[in-house]
Design a protein around this motif. Structure first.
Motif, PDB file in Angstrom:
ATOM      1  N   LEU A  58       1.170   0.382   6.656  1.00  0.00           N
ATOM      2  CA  LEU A  58       0.733   0.273   5.566  1.00  0.00           C
ATOM      3  C   LEU A  58      -0.708   1.235   5.470  1.00  0.00           C
ATOM      4  O   LEU A  58      -1.516   1.768   6.628  1.00  0.00           O
ATOM      5  N   ILE A  59      -0.957   2.009   4.304  1.00  0.00           N
ATOM      6  CA  ILE A  59      -1.647   3.085   3.673  1.00  0.00           C
ATOM      7  C   ILE A  59      -2.994   2.399   3.494  1.00  0.00           C
ATOM      8  O   ILE A  59      -4.019   3.058   4.242  1.00  0.00           O
ATOM      9  N   THR A  60      -3.293   1.321   2.370  1.00  0.00           N
ATOM     10  CA  THR A  60      -4.622   1.112   2.044  1.00  0.00           C
ATOM     11  C   THR A  60      -3.914   0.731   0.736  1.00  0.00           C
ATOM     12  O   THR A  60      -3.273  -0.272  -0.046  1.00  0.00           O
ATOM     13  N   PRO A  61      -4.958  -0.744   0.668  1.00  0.00           N
ATOM     14  CA  PRO A  61      -5.340  -1.925  -0.105  1.00  0.00           C
ATOM     15  C   PRO A  61      -6.193  -1.356  -1.190  1.00  0.00           C
ATOM     16  O   PRO A  61      -6.425  -0.062  -1.631  1.00  0.00           O
ATOM     17  N   LEU A  62      -5.360  -2.436  -2.413  1.00  0.00           N
ATOM     18  CA  LEU A  62      -6.012  -1.558  -4.214  1.00  0.00           C
ATOM     19  C   LEU A  62      -7.247  -2.737  -4.500  1.00  0.00           C
ATOM     20  O   LEU A  62      -6.076  -3.803  -4.944  1.00  0.00           O
ATOM     21  N   LYS A  63      -8.037  -2.696  -4.734  1.00  0.00           N
ATOM     22  CA  LYS A  63      -8.697  -4.053  -5.292  1.00  0.00           C
ATOM     23  C   LYS A  63      -9.308  -4.130  -5.738  1.00  0.00           C
ATOM     24  O   LYS A  63     -10.063  -3.068  -6.576  1.00  0.00           O
ATOM     25  N   PHE A 113       5.517   2.447  -1.191  1.00  0.00           N
ATOM     26  CA  PHE A 113       6.173   0.802  -2.530  1.00  0.00           C
ATOM     27  C   PHE A 113       5.412   0.213  -1.989  1.00  0.00           C
ATOM     28  O   PHE A 113       4.093   0.641  -0.953  1.00  0.00           O
ATOM     29  N   PHE A 114       4.744  -0.406  -3.259  1.00  0.00           N
ATOM     30  CA  PHE A 114       3.832  -1.333  -3.170  1.00  0.00           C
ATOM     31  C   PHE A 114       3.900  -2.765  -3.303  1.00  0.00           C
ATOM     32  O   PHE A 114       5.074  -3.056  -3.765  1.00  0.00           O
ATOM     33  N   THR A 115       3.048  -3.923  -2.706  1.00  0.00           N
ATOM     34  CA  THR A 115       2.998  -5.439  -3.220  1.00  0.00           C
ATOM     35  C   THR A 115       2.093  -5.512  -4.160  1.00  0.00           C
ATOM     36  O   THR A 115       0.316  -5.448  -3.616  1.00  0.00           O
ATOM     37  N   GLY A 116       2.014  -6.740  -4.624  1.00  0.00           N
ATOM     38  CA  GLY A 116       0.320  -7.245  -5.301  1.00  0.00           C
ATOM     39  C   GLY A 116       0.707  -8.972  -5.309  1.00  0.00           C
ATOM     40  O   GLY A 116       1.981  -9.500  -5.369  1.00  0.00           O
ATOM     41  N   ASP A 117       0.230  -9.397  -4.278  1.00  0.00           N
ATOM     42  CA  ASP A 117      -0.464 -10.694  -4.561  1.00  0.00           C
ATOM     43  C   ASP A 117      -0.724 -11.665  -5.594  1.00  0.00           C
ATOM     44  O   ASP A 117      -1.842 -11.576  -6.329  1.00  0.00           O
ATOM     45  N   TRP A 160       1.972   0.936   0.862  1.00  0.00           N
ATOM     46  CA  TRP A 160       2.849   1.209   2.059  1.00  0.00           C
ATOM     47  C   TRP A 160       3.443   2.095   1.915  1.00  0.00           C
ATOM     48  O   TRP A 160       4.063   3.095   1.302  1.00  0.00           O
ATOM     49  N   GLN A 161       4.017   2.465   2.910  1.00  0.00           N
ATOM     50  CA  GLN A 161       4.684   3.837   2.983  1.00  0.00           C
ATOM     51  C   GLN A 161       5.793   3.954   4.128  1.00  0.00           C
ATOM     52  O   GLN A 161       6.090   3.075   5.558  1.00  0.00           O
ATOM     53  N   TRP A 162       6.790   4.812   4.339  1.00  0.00           N
ATOM     54  CA  TRP A 162       8.263   4.809   5.059  1.00  0.00           C
ATOM     55  C   TRP A 162       7.396   6.424   6.017  1.00  0.00           C
ATOM     56  O   TRP A 162       7.476   7.245   5.470  1.00  0.00           O
ATOM     57  N   ALA A 163       8.101   5.791   7.135  1.00  0.00           N
ATOM     58  CA  ALA A 163       7.846   6.660   8.281  1.00  0.00           C
ATOM     59  C   ALA A 163       8.887   8.163   7.801  1.00  0.00           C
ATOM     60  O   ALA A 163      10.417   7.178   7.691  1.00  0.00           O
TER      61      ALA A 163
END
Length: 432
Positions: free
Chosen positions: A146-151, A416-420, A428-431
Motif C-alpha cells: 500500500l502506498i497511500t489512501p485517497l480520501k 493499481f487502485f481500489t475504491g470501496d 498500491w504498487q508492485w515491488a
C-alpha cells in the motif's frame, strides 16, 4: 459543471511488507512451502522452502512454472503459443488451484486465524494493538504494498479511470461527483458535480465518459469541450469504446451505441442492441466481438460488424457482474460465487473451459501485469476482500482487505487502485 479546488493532501505510508525466508531454515529439497506459494506464510523460521524448485528437479516443477510472457491482457482473437481449442494454454487453467485442493485434502490445511483481519483495525477502532489476535494489515501477500489512501468521496466509489500517459486520476462516486487527483502528490485538484449518481466511467483519449441516470457526460480532457449524450433510460452501468464507437449498458436492458463523427467532432446515435431482459451491467470488447453481462444471468455475444447477437451464454446462475478479455479467453464473474473461463471452440461457439469457485459472490474483475511481467487477476468479493491470482494457474498471490465492498479497480504502470463502499481509494504498487 461546478468545480471546486480541494486542498487536502495525504502522505504516503507503506503498512505491510512480508518477510522473506528465515535464515538458517532447514534444507528440504522437493518441499516448497504451500503457504509461501499462496503469499501467506507466517512461520519464522519455516521448515519448508521459500522458493520455487528449479526445472531440473523433476517434472513436478512444470506445474509451478510462471505463465509465458506473451500471455498479456489482449483480446480473444489473439492466438498465443499453445492456443486453439485443445492448446496448451487452455489445459493450464486452474492447475495451481487443483494442486492447492489436493494439498488441503491430504494435509488438512485450513485457513489460519492469523489470516483473519481485525474488523476494528479496518475501522480504526481496535484498542488491543499488538496484543490483538487478529491481523492488523490491509493485505497479505508478496510483491505488492500500500502506498497511500485517497480520501474525499462521501459514498461508494463506482468507477476509477487512469488515462494513458496522464498524470491525473479520475474517480466517480454515488456522492454525485467526479474527483480529479494529481498522481504525483495524491492531492485532489478538482471536484466536478455531476448532479446524479455516477454509475460508470471510462477514458478513451482524449475523451472521458461518465455514465449517470438517463445520460452520458462527455468531456475532452485536452480542450475542455463538454457534451451530453441522451438516450439511456435509467442508470448507465457500463461503458466501452471500440472502432470509433461508444457502447453503453443501461438499466432497461438495452445497449446503446454512438459513432464518433470527425466532421462534427461529436458522437451521433448509431444503434440500439436489444436482447437482455434486465439491466446490462458489464461490457467488454475482444477482437470482433462485444460481450455483455446482465442481471438476467446471461452473457450475450455481439458481432461488431453487424451489431447482431450471435450467441447467448447461460452457464451463470446469478447476476453477471464483470467481464474481462485475456489473450484468446473471456473471463466472467458472478454473484453465483464463480469465475468462468470461456474459449471459442472449433465450432466457433463460446464454451466454458474452466470454472473457479469462491466462497462468496464475485463482484468485479481486474487484470494487470506485475513487476516481473506475469499476469495477475484481481477478484473483488462481496465479503469486503480482493483475491489476487496468478494466471492461468489460479495460484493465490495474496489478499486485500477493505472496510466495505470494492466495486472499482484500475490498473496502471506498476501500480493499481481500489475504491470501496466508504468512498476511500487506495493506491498500491508492485515491488520491483
Amino acid at each position: 459543471m461546478d468545480i471546486e479546488a480541494d486542498e487536502r493532501r495525504y502522505g504516503s505510508k507503506r503498512i505491510y511488507q512480508r518477510l522473506g525466508p528465515a535464515s538458517g531454515q532447514p534444507d528440504r529439497p522437493g518441499k516448497v512451502c504451500f503457504h509461501w506459494q499462496a503469499g501467506r506464510c507466517n512461520r519464522h523460521p519455516c521448515p519448508f522452502l521459500h522458493s520455487e524448485l528449479p526445472a531440473t528437479q523433476g517434472p513436478s516443477s512444470s506445474s509451478k512454472r510462471a505463465p509465458q510472457q506473451n500471455l498479456v491482457w489482449q483480446n480473444p482473437s489473439t492466438r498465443g503459443n499453445g492456443g486453439g481449442p485443445n492448446g496448451g494454454n487452455q489445459s493450464k487453467w486452474g492447475k495451481g488451484r487443483h494442486e492447492e485442493n489436493t494439498r488441503r485434502l491430504n494435509g488438512g490445511v485450513g485457513t489460519s486465524q492469523g489470516e483473519k483481519p481485525c474488523k476494528h483495525f479496518l475501522l480504526g477502532t481496535c484498542t488491543f494493538g499488538e496484543r490483538c489476535r487478529y491481523l492488523h494489515s490491509w493485505s497479505i501477500g508478496d510483491g505488492f504494498s500500500l502506498i497511500t489512501p485517497l480520501k474525499g468521496h462521501q459514498k461508494v466509489v463506482s468507477a476509477i479511470a487512469l488515462p494513458s500517459g496522464s498524470d491525473k486520476l479520475y474517480s466517480g462516486s454515488k456522492d454525485e461527483t467526479v474527483k480529479v487527483w494529481d498522481c504525483q502528490t495524491g492531492q485532489c485538484v478538482a471536484t466536478v458535480s455531476m448532479g446524479r449518481e455516477v454509475g460508470c466511467m471510462i477514458s478513451e483519449e482524449p475523451w472521458l465518459f461518465v455514465g449517470i441516470p438517463d445520460s452520458i457526460k462527455v468531456w475532452n480532457t485536452q480542450t475542455g469541450a463538454e457534451m451530453s449524450l441522451s438516450g439511456p433510460t435509467g442508470q448507465v452501468y457500463a461503458l466501452v469504446a471500440a472502432n470509433d464507437m461508444l457502447f453503453a449498458g443501461t438499466q432497461d436492458g438495452r445497449i446503446l451505441a454512438w459513432k464518433f463523427s470527425a466532421a462534427t467532432n461529436c458522437f451521433e446515435p448509431a444503434a440500439s442492441l436489444v436482447g437482455h431482459r434486465l439491466a446490462v451491467i458489464s461490457l467488454v470488447v475482444g477482437g470482433t466481438k462485444l460481450y455483455s453481462g446482465s442481471m438476467d444471468h446471461t452473457i450475450k455475444v455481439w458481432d461488431l460488424t453487424t451489431l447482431q447477437c450471435v450467441q447467448t451464454l447461460t452457464d451463470h446462475t446469478n447476476v453477471v457482474m464483470s467481464l474481462l478479455c485475456w489473450d484468446q479467453f473471456l473471463l466472467s464473474c458472478s454473484l453465483d460465487n464463480t469465475v468462468k473461463i470461456w474459449f471459442t471452440s472449433s465450432k466457433e461457439l463460446m464454451e466454458v473451459t474452466y470454472t473457479h469457485n469462491e466462497d462468496h459472490g464475485v463482484i468485479a474483475l481486474c487484470g494487470m501485469i506485475d513487476a516481473q511481467g506475469k499476469p495477475v487477476l484481481m477478484c473483488s468479493l462481496n465479503d469486503n476482500s480482493i483475491r489476487l491470482y496468478d494466471l492461468p494457474s489460479f495460484n493465490e498471490r495474496g489478499k486485500i482487505f477493505a472496510k466495505q465492498e470494492v466495486r472499482a479497480m484500475q490498473a496502471g504502470p506498476g501500480i493499481f487502485f481500489t475504491g470501496d463502499g466508504t468512498g476511500e481509494i487506495k493506491v498500491w504498487q508492485w515491488a520491483a
